[in-house]
Enzyme design. Structure first.
Site, PDB file in Angstrom:
ATOM      1  N   ARG B  52       2.435   6.156  -6.841  1.00 59.67           N
ATOM      2  CA  ARG B  52       2.502   5.162  -5.763  1.00 59.67           C
ATOM      3  C   ARG B  52       2.505   3.784  -6.416  1.00 59.67           C
ATOM      4  O   ARG B  52       2.367   3.659  -7.629  1.00 59.67           O
ATOM      5  CB  ARG B  52       1.387   5.328  -4.714  1.00 59.67           C
ATOM      6  CG  ARG B  52       0.071   5.876  -5.137  1.00 59.67           C
ATOM      7  CD  ARG B  52      -0.639   5.037  -6.126  1.00 59.67           C
ATOM      8  NE  ARG B  52      -0.785   3.672  -5.681  1.00 59.67           N
ATOM      9  CZ  ARG B  52      -1.032   2.637  -6.471  1.00 59.67           C
ATOM     10  NH1 ARG B  52      -1.139   2.822  -7.788  1.00 59.67           N
ATOM     11  NH2 ARG B  52      -1.169   1.413  -6.016  1.00 59.67           N
ATOM     12  N   GLY B  53       2.633   2.747  -5.571  1.00 56.53           N
ATOM     13  CA  GLY B  53       2.782   1.390  -6.086  1.00 56.53           C
ATOM     14  C   GLY B  53       4.275   1.084  -6.102  1.00 56.53           C
ATOM     15  O   GLY B  53       5.066   1.842  -6.683  1.00 56.53           O
ATOM     16  N   ALA B  54       4.645  -0.038  -5.483  1.00 59.63           N
ATOM     17  CA  ALA B  54       6.069  -0.306  -5.250  1.00 59.63           C
ATOM     18  C   ALA B  54       6.911  -0.254  -6.523  1.00 59.63           C
ATOM     19  O   ALA B  54       7.931   0.457  -6.558  1.00 59.63           O
ATOM     20  CB  ALA B  54       6.216  -1.652  -4.537  1.00 59.63           C
ATOM     21  N   ARG B  95       9.790   7.135   1.341  1.00 56.72           N
ATOM     22  CA  ARG B  95       8.850   6.157   1.907  1.00 56.72           C
ATOM     23  C   ARG B  95       9.653   4.920   2.340  1.00 56.72           C
ATOM     24  O   ARG B  95      10.578   4.507   1.663  1.00 56.72           O
ATOM     25  CB  ARG B  95       7.749   5.793   0.899  1.00 56.72           C
ATOM     26  CG  ARG B  95       6.885   7.015   0.533  1.00 56.72           C
ATOM     27  CD  ARG B  95       5.630   6.621  -0.224  1.00 56.72           C
ATOM     28  NE  ARG B  95       4.696   5.913   0.644  1.00 56.72           N
ATOM     29  CZ  ARG B  95       3.593   5.307   0.192  1.00 56.72           C
ATOM     30  NH1 ARG B  95       3.309   5.299  -1.091  1.00 56.72           N
ATOM     31  NH2 ARG B  95       2.770   4.700   1.030  1.00 56.72           N
ATOM     32  N   GLN B 203      -7.237   3.386  -3.394  1.00 54.42           N
ATOM     33  CA  GLN B 203      -6.597   3.025  -4.662  1.00 54.42           C
ATOM     34  C   GLN B 203      -7.444   2.022  -5.448  1.00 54.42           C
ATOM     35  O   GLN B 203      -7.356   1.974  -6.674  1.00 54.42           O
ATOM     36  CB  GLN B 203      -5.211   2.408  -4.396  1.00 54.42           C
ATOM     37  CG  GLN B 203      -4.186   3.371  -3.812  1.00 54.42           C
ATOM     38  CD  GLN B 203      -4.147   3.326  -2.301  1.00 54.42           C
ATOM     39  OE1 GLN B 203      -5.126   2.934  -1.659  1.00 54.42           O
ATOM     40  NE2 GLN B 203      -3.040   3.735  -1.720  1.00 54.42           N
ATOM     41  N   ASP B 244       4.662  -4.805  -1.573  1.00 54.60           N
ATOM     42  CA  ASP B 244       5.630  -3.724  -1.402  1.00 54.60           C
ATOM     43  C   ASP B 244       6.988  -4.241  -0.973  1.00 54.60           C
ATOM     44  O   ASP B 244       8.014  -3.596  -1.198  1.00 54.60           O
ATOM     45  CB  ASP B 244       5.096  -2.697  -0.408  1.00 54.60           C
ATOM     46  CG  ASP B 244       3.981  -1.896  -1.047  1.00 54.60           C
ATOM     47  OD1 ASP B 244       2.848  -2.401  -1.097  1.00 54.60           O
ATOM     48  OD2 ASP B 244       4.263  -0.789  -1.554  1.00 54.60           O
ATOM     49  N   ASN B 254       2.217  -5.602   2.192  1.00 54.78           N
ATOM     50  CA  ASN B 254       1.437  -4.987   1.115  1.00 54.78           C
ATOM     51  C   ASN B 254       0.446  -4.034   1.761  1.00 54.78           C
ATOM     52  O   ASN B 254       0.365  -3.922   2.990  1.00 54.78           O
ATOM     53  CB  ASN B 254       0.733  -6.077   0.269  1.00 54.78           C
ATOM     54  CG  ASN B 254       0.106  -5.496  -0.991  1.00 54.78           C
ATOM     55  OD1 ASN B 254       0.736  -4.706  -1.691  1.00 54.78           O
ATOM     56  ND2 ASN B 254      -1.126  -5.859  -1.275  1.00 54.78           N
ATOM     57  N   LYS B 255      -0.307  -3.330   0.959  1.00 52.02           N
ATOM     58  CA  LYS B 255      -1.266  -2.314   1.411  1.00 52.02           C
ATOM     59  C   LYS B 255      -2.080  -2.804   2.601  1.00 52.02           C
ATOM     60  O   LYS B 255      -2.507  -3.959   2.634  1.00 52.02           O
ATOM     61  CB  LYS B 255      -2.193  -1.978   0.234  1.00 52.02           C
ATOM     62  CG  LYS B 255      -3.246  -0.924   0.498  1.00 52.02           C
ATOM     63  CD  LYS B 255      -2.721   0.369   1.065  1.00 52.02           C
ATOM     64  CE  LYS B 255      -1.583   0.956   0.265  1.00 52.02           C
ATOM     65  NZ  LYS B 255      -0.827   1.968   1.076  1.00 52.02           N
TER      66      LYS B 255
END
Lengths: 357, 357
Positions: B52-54, B95, B203, B244, B254-255
């Site tokens: 995960r993580g853009a 995603r 995370q 993101d 973002n998250k």
């Protein structure tokens, strides 16, 4: 009705009295009841959050004092007083922030003083009576708060709450912030609740969601960090929370995260309300800066159940409460009525306004 | 160096190529590596947040395309193109929010177009080369971002970060927001990090705390709802997060929870920075309102590991991201330099400023 805690006399003659608690650590997966038969067990129940919520802690402590006093075997007045004071001290040492604990123990001490010259059996009976009175008054206070606070709730839309200020945080029944929500819902307002899960102990997802669902009130669980964007999206029309201690100037100590809810509500023009019985208001504490904030075990942050969610040995902060400055509080809802800013004045006025029923 | 993901050619002749990932779902308790040898496995790894993580998702998708193309047996040009497009579509469907995914797949498509008339083996080699280039560029971008961003960090005090925008969110090594923190720390700034745990997938506590601790950077894990009061207490001097997707006007997806961090930082006069490689900036998306926000499985909210933390059947919202309006963003740190408001202008300028190394 949810029975958060209740005094039990012992089913058969000669059987020990006790306090029966729902074990809040096991909810919502298991509904388990535990009866404490010594004041030390009651102190442990408060420390380990088997029972939690400022008003419930107050009632539990009062009953714990009564239970401890009842078990004393001495008939010597001086020895009895010494033991009684020790019981009060142990229970007062369990948690530092919720003032209801100290308020309840002071009431038990006052009642003791009033009957101290009587026979031990009379003193014991008086203490049990006092604890039961505190219990009954708490139930009544919640109903009154609900009635007052319901008028502040929106006629429809989402209401955010944080932690659990419900039946499980009080003697049972209505609750404080959830009492306001229940009363609004019962009066026909078409509200739905957003329950912050409330890390680290998750009183929102475990307890608030559990008790509101039992009552058929539409409830959505969200992570704490989702509330902000729900406000931005217009999903939240009001926020209402409980309190662990309210200072004379209206600053509110409540579950960690409450401050963020209040600042975010303010930033979005959403009213932020606090519902608490009069026993939570501490006019002897001038401002929030004077309220002691409990730091709890890092394990609450690093683990959920048996699941480890942070590296071994990582540094953690775990303040159990924060303080919301009075300027963010749209109103404080008590059983004596609703206070609005300036709280120094309005809380002082309410303090002399009505005698406890 | 943390190896978030890497291309493997297969140890022996004839052995399948693959992509070796650290399984981020198992951290921080177990450091386990998994090698995906088909593009379908890579798609699953993205969907299930094994990776995960853009930026990391972008690199993984590019490698996934290369891996899928490499495994095609056909030598017919039209059939190869059809299969290639299908592989791209499957990976693009994993995603919706992180634009790096679509950016990386577009680069792979562009490379394919450039060599489409060649022999299949040549196309396959070109696609692997392109994926490896994306990987190497990501590492370099992080170093450049770190260098630019370190100048914005305070000389001492706490820096808040949310989610994981570290080595684990990128090809490995430095990370984006954590790259800025690493570079500041390496340059002698006496900063310590507050890592929001970042519910629901944690995370922050699982990944950020793990990788910063490996580097000896002082890190404190807090529940998301604690950051506000730490700001009020002066413990936090700056906030820096990843992204993101960043729209042309500077709005940042973002998250989930980033919006609350940004608004709280603003309310406390604390600068809120976003660090992201150029591949995260989506000039074709005008504002944050146009960014699709992924809703994930309610189970992420109702369970942690095997522990159930909400009642059966409770309603949940679980948006994986939120959008922070540009007005809360003090600066956007990219490998091309630092952009400040007005972002419409400064991002457009940076877009034509420097050619990728």
């Amino acid at each position: 009705m949810i029975k958060t805690l209740e005094w039990t006399d012992g089913a058969k003659p000669g059987e020990a009295a006790g306090i029966r608690f729902i074990d809040q650590r096991k909810l919502p997966v298991e509904e388990v009841y535990i009866t404490c038969t010594t004041y030390e067990e009651v102190a442990d129940a408060i420390r380990t959050m088997l029972v939690r919520g400022a008003p419930a802690i107050g009632v539990a402590a009062a009953m714990g004092v009564a239970l401890g006093a009842k078990s004393l075997k001495t008939t010597d007045a001086a020895a009895f007083r010494r033991e009684f004071e020790h019981i009060c001290d142990v229970l007062a040492g369990t948690r530092p922030t919720a003032v209801n604990l100290f308020w309840a123990i002071r009431r038990m001490r006052d009642r003791f003083s009033a009957v101290a010259t009587q026979q031990v059996a009379t003193i014991q009976a008086a203490l049990i009576e006092e604890a039961k009175a505190i219990y009954v008054e708490d139930l009544a206070a919640n109903e009154a708060m609900g009635k007052h606070g319901a008028t502040l709730m929106p006629s429809s839309g989402g209401v955010l709450t944080h932690c659990n200020a419900g039946a499980l945080a009080t003697a049972g029944g209505y609750g404080t912030a959830l009492g306001v929500i229940r009363a609004a819902f019962e009066s026909g307002k078409k509200i739905n609740v957003y329950a912050d899960e409330t890390r680290p102990v998750l009183q929102g997802s475990r307890l608030t969601a559990w008790e509101l669902t039992k009552d058929g009130i539409p409830t959505t669980v969200i992570s704490d960090n989702m509330a902000g964007v729900m406000m931005a999206q217009g999903k939240i029309k009001a926020a209402v929370v409980g309190a662990d201690r309210i200072a004379a100037n209206g600053d509110v100590a409540n579950k960690i995260g409450t401050y963020t809810v209040a600042v975010m509500a303010h930033a979005h023009g959403i009213p932020f309300y606090v519902a608490a019985p009069w026993s939570t208001i501490d006019l002897e504490t001038k401002t929030g800066a004077d309220i002691p904030i409990e730091q709890r075990d890092p394990r609450e942050v690093t683990h959920v159940g048996q699941t480890q969610i942070a590296p071994d040995g990582i540094k953690v902060e775990n303040p159990s409460f924060d303080v919301t400055p009075a300027r963010y509080v749209a109103a404080i809802i008590t059983e004596r009525g609703i206070a609005k800013a300036p709280y120094e004045k309005t809380l002082r006025e309410l303090s002399t306004a009505v005698v406890r029923s």
